[in-house]
Scaffold this motif. Sequence first.
Motif, PDB file in Angstrom:
ATOM      1  N   GLN A   1       0.832  -1.195   0.000  1.00  0.00           N
ATOM      2  CA  GLN A   1       0.000   0.000   0.000  1.00  0.00           C
ATOM      3  C   GLN A   1       0.873   1.254   0.000  1.00  0.00           C
ATOM      4  O   GLN A   1       1.838   1.360   0.747  1.00  0.00           O
ATOM      5  CB  GLN A   1      -0.914   0.000   1.236  1.00  0.00           C
ATOM      6  CG  GLN A   1      -1.977   1.088   1.207  1.00  0.00           C
ATOM      7  CD  GLN A   1      -2.917   0.981   2.397  1.00  0.00           C
ATOM      8  OE1 GLN A   1      -2.573   0.400   3.426  1.00  0.00           O
ATOM      9  NE2 GLN A   1      -4.113   1.529   2.265  1.00  0.00           N
ATOM     10  N   ARG A   2       0.555   2.182  -0.874  1.00  0.00           N
ATOM     11  CA  ARG A   2       1.309   3.441  -0.946  1.00  0.00           C
ATOM     12  C   ARG A   2       0.973   4.277   0.278  1.00  0.00           C
ATOM     13  O   ARG A   2      -0.135   4.198   0.828  1.00  0.00           O
ATOM     14  CB  ARG A   2       0.991   4.181  -2.243  1.00  0.00           C
ATOM     15  CG  ARG A   2       1.347   3.365  -3.471  1.00  0.00           C
ATOM     16  CD  ARG A   2       0.794   3.951  -4.748  1.00  0.00           C
ATOM     17  NE  ARG A   2       1.607   5.048  -5.245  1.00  0.00           N
ATOM     18  CZ  ARG A   2       1.355   5.704  -6.394  1.00  0.00           C
ATOM     19  NH1 ARG A   2       0.287   5.356  -7.127  1.00  0.00           N
ATOM     20  NH2 ARG A   2       2.139   6.685  -6.800  1.00  0.00           N
ATOM     21  N   LYS A   3       1.938   5.109   0.679  1.00  0.00           N
ATOM     22  CA  LYS A   3       1.782   5.778   1.971  1.00  0.00           C
ATOM     23  C   LYS A   3       2.133   7.265   1.894  1.00  0.00           C
ATOM     24  O   LYS A   3       3.122   7.666   1.279  1.00  0.00           O
ATOM     25  CB  LYS A   3       2.680   5.100   3.020  1.00  0.00           C
ATOM     26  CG  LYS A   3       2.492   5.614   4.450  1.00  0.00           C
ATOM     27  CD  LYS A   3       3.373   4.852   5.427  1.00  0.00           C
ATOM     28  CE  LYS A   3       2.959   3.402   5.523  1.00  0.00           C
ATOM     29  NZ  LYS A   3       3.724   2.690   6.589  1.00  0.00           N
ATOM     30  N   LEU A   4       1.295   8.066   2.539  1.00  0.00           N
ATOM     31  CA  LEU A   4       1.505   9.504   2.705  1.00  0.00           C
ATOM     32  C   LEU A   4       1.615   9.802   4.195  1.00  0.00           C
ATOM     33  O   LEU A   4       0.769   9.361   4.975  1.00  0.00           O
ATOM     34  CB  LEU A   4       0.325  10.291   2.110  1.00  0.00           C
ATOM     35  CG  LEU A   4       0.177  11.756   2.535  1.00  0.00           C
ATOM     36  CD1 LEU A   4       1.333  12.607   2.004  1.00  0.00           C
ATOM     37  CD2 LEU A   4      -1.166  12.316   2.053  1.00  0.00           C
ATOM     38  N   VAL A   5       2.652  10.540   4.583  1.00  0.00           N
ATOM     39  CA  VAL A   5       2.822  10.968   5.968  1.00  0.00           C
ATOM     40  C   VAL A   5       2.728  12.488   6.030  1.00  0.00           C
ATOM     41  O   VAL A   5       3.428  13.198   5.300  1.00  0.00           O
ATOM     42  CB  VAL A   5       4.172  10.513   6.548  1.00  0.00           C
ATOM     43  CG1 VAL A   5       4.435  11.182   7.896  1.00  0.00           C
ATOM     44  CG2 VAL A   5       4.197   9.007   6.699  1.00  0.00           C
ATOM     45  N   ILE A   6       1.847  12.989   6.885  1.00  0.00           N
ATOM     46  CA  ILE A   6       1.715  14.432   7.119  1.00  0.00           C
ATOM     47  C   ILE A   6       2.123  14.688   8.560  1.00  0.00           C
ATOM     48  O   ILE A   6       1.457  14.246   9.488  1.00  0.00           O
ATOM     49  CB  ILE A   6       0.271  14.918   6.874  1.00  0.00           C
ATOM     50  CG1 ILE A   6      -0.156  14.597   5.436  1.00  0.00           C
ATOM     51  CG2 ILE A   6       0.158  16.419   7.139  1.00  0.00           C
ATOM     52  CD1 ILE A   6      -1.605  14.945   5.127  1.00  0.00           C
ATOM     53  N   THR A   7       3.238  15.403   8.740  1.00  0.00           N
ATOM     54  CA  THR A   7       3.794  15.591  10.084  1.00  0.00           C
ATOM     55  C   THR A   7       3.209  16.808  10.792  1.00  0.00           C
ATOM     56  O   THR A   7       3.874  17.470  11.583  1.00  0.00           O
ATOM     57  CB  THR A   7       5.323  15.721  10.021  1.00  0.00           C
ATOM     58  OG1 THR A   7       5.664  16.920   9.303  1.00  0.00           O
ATOM     59  CG2 THR A   7       5.959  14.527   9.346  1.00  0.00           C
ATOM     60  N   GLN A   8       1.970  17.113  10.474  1.00  0.00           N
ATOM     61  CA  GLN A   8       1.260  18.230  11.094  1.00  0.00           C
ATOM     62  C   GLN A   8      -0.150  17.767  11.439  1.00  0.00           C
ATOM     63  O   GLN A   8      -0.667  16.819  10.834  1.00  0.00           O
ATOM     64  CB  GLN A   8       1.169  19.433  10.136  1.00  0.00           C
ATOM     65  CG  GLN A   8       2.490  19.984   9.660  1.00  0.00           C
ATOM     66  CD  GLN A   8       3.182  20.819  10.721  1.00  0.00           C
ATOM     67  OE1 GLN A   8       2.545  21.345  11.635  1.00  0.00           O
ATOM     68  NE2 GLN A   8       4.493  20.953  10.607  1.00  0.00           N
ATOM     69  N   ASN A   9      -0.773  18.458  12.375  1.00  0.00           N
ATOM     70  CA  ASN A   9      -2.194  18.244  12.612  1.00  0.00           C
ATOM     71  C   ASN A   9      -2.973  19.031  11.570  1.00  0.00           C
ATOM     72  O   ASN A   9      -2.682  20.208  11.341  1.00  0.00           O
ATOM     73  CB  ASN A   9      -2.590  18.720  14.015  1.00  0.00           C
ATOM     74  CG  ASN A   9      -1.901  17.930  15.107  1.00  0.00           C
ATOM     75  OD1 ASN A   9      -1.678  16.737  14.970  1.00  0.00           O
ATOM     76  ND2 ASN A   9      -1.557  18.593  16.200  1.00  0.00           N
ATOM     77  N   ILE A  10      -3.929  18.394  10.928  1.00  0.00           N
ATOM     78  CA  ILE A  10      -4.747  19.112   9.957  1.00  0.00           C
ATOM     79  C   ILE A  10      -6.226  18.882  10.259  1.00  0.00           C
ATOM     80  O   ILE A  10      -6.604  17.897  10.889  1.00  0.00           O
ATOM     81  CB  ILE A  10      -4.435  18.704   8.502  1.00  0.00           C
ATOM     82  CG1 ILE A  10      -4.790  17.227   8.248  1.00  0.00           C
ATOM     83  CG2 ILE A  10      -2.971  18.970   8.158  1.00  0.00           C
ATOM     84  CD1 ILE A  10      -4.703  16.832   6.782  1.00  0.00           C
ATOM     85  N   GLN A  11      -7.059  19.788   9.788  1.00  0.00           N
ATOM     86  CA  GLN A  11      -8.489  19.706  10.017  1.00  0.00           C
ATOM     87  C   GLN A  11      -9.061  18.478   9.314  1.00  0.00           C
ATOM     88  O   GLN A  11      -8.565  18.042   8.269  1.00  0.00           O
ATOM     89  CB  GLN A  11      -9.166  20.972   9.498  1.00  0.00           C
ATOM     90  CG  GLN A  11      -8.696  22.249  10.179  1.00  0.00           C
ATOM     91  CD  GLN A  11      -9.164  23.499   9.447  1.00  0.00           C
ATOM     92  OE1 GLN A  11     -10.050  23.446   8.613  1.00  0.00           O
ATOM     93  NE2 GLN A  11      -8.539  24.620   9.771  1.00  0.00           N
TER      94      GLN A  11
END
Length: 320
Positions: free
Chosen positions: A3-13
Motif C-alpha cells: 500500500q502506498r503511503k503519505l505521511v503528514i507531520t502536522q495536525n490538519i483539520q
Amino acid sequence: MTQRKLVITQNIQSDLFEKIKEIIPNWEIIVGKDPEIWKEHLYSAEIIVGWKKEVKDYCIDQESKLQWIQSWSAGVNSYPLKEMKEKNITLTTASGVHAYPISETIFTLMLALTRKIHTYVRNQLTKTWHHANLSLEIHGKTIGIIGVGAIGKETAKIAKAFGMKVIGIRHSDNKEEFFDEMYTSEYLNTILPQCDYVIVTTPLTNDTYYMFGEKQFQLMKETAFFINIGRGEIVVEKDLIKALENKEIAGAGLDVFEKEPLSEQSPLWDYENVIITPHTAGSTEHYESRVIEDIFIPNLKHYLQDRTPNFNIVNYEKGY
C-alpha cells in the motif's frame, strides 16, 4: 501489492484530511504532529508533507521509498538539499501561502515606524503625552523590494495604493505588474540610495547570504527604514546594529535574525527606532488550508498522473 503511503507531520483539520482521502482512497495516510504517530512510517512513505529532523535520519541518510517532500514552509535553506538531489527526491515549497500575512506585516512595520506608533505604545505604558516629533508619511515615497516572489508582488500591489514608486530586485529584470522599475541583484547598490523603505523578502541562498552589510547600509538614506522578513542570515547583523547606532538609517522592522531566538543581550531590543517580531510574519488563521488546498492537493493530482508535482518545485542548483 504494498500500500502506498503519505505521511503528514502536522495536525490538519478533518475536512482537509477527507479532501486528500478522496484523491488517494487506497493510500495509507498518517497524520499528526507527534513524532510517535509517524516516525515508524517514514522509511516506507512515498510522500511526506512537512519537514522534521527525523525525515533526514530515516529517509535521506538511508534507503527509503520517499519520492516527494512537500515543505510546510516557503524557505528550505535548512534542508539537506545536496543529499536530496542525489537521491532524486522532489521537493516543493509552500511559496505563495505567505503573501497576504507577510505583506500585511511589512506594511504594519512600515506604517508603525513612519507614524511612530511604536513610540506612542511605549509612551502609553508610562502615561506620557508627547508628540514624539511625528512628521513623516508614507504616500509618494519610494520602496525597494528585494525579492519579487509572491510576497514581493503583493507588497508592491499594496504600495501602489499609497502612490509609492516601486523598485524590484531579483535574478531577472523582466517587467512585473505594480513595479515601476525592475533590476537584477547586481544593481542592488545602485537602487539603495533612492529608497525610503528597503524591504527584504528574498529567500536565503548562497547568493543572498550576507547580501546586506556595512556598504549597503551606508548607501541607504539616513531617513530610510529597513524591513527584513526574509531570513536573518541575509543581513550581517553587527553591521545593521552599527548602522542603527551611527544613525546611518532611520530605523528597522525585523522579523528574522541570524540566531533565533534573538539573544536577550542583543542591543536590537533596546533601540527605540527598531520593532522586533519573533519570526511570526507569516502566521495566519488560513495557513493550514492554503498549504493543503492551494499547494499540496493540486500538486498531488499532478503527481498521480505524471509522477511529479507541477509547481513550487525547488531548483537544487539555485537553492529555492
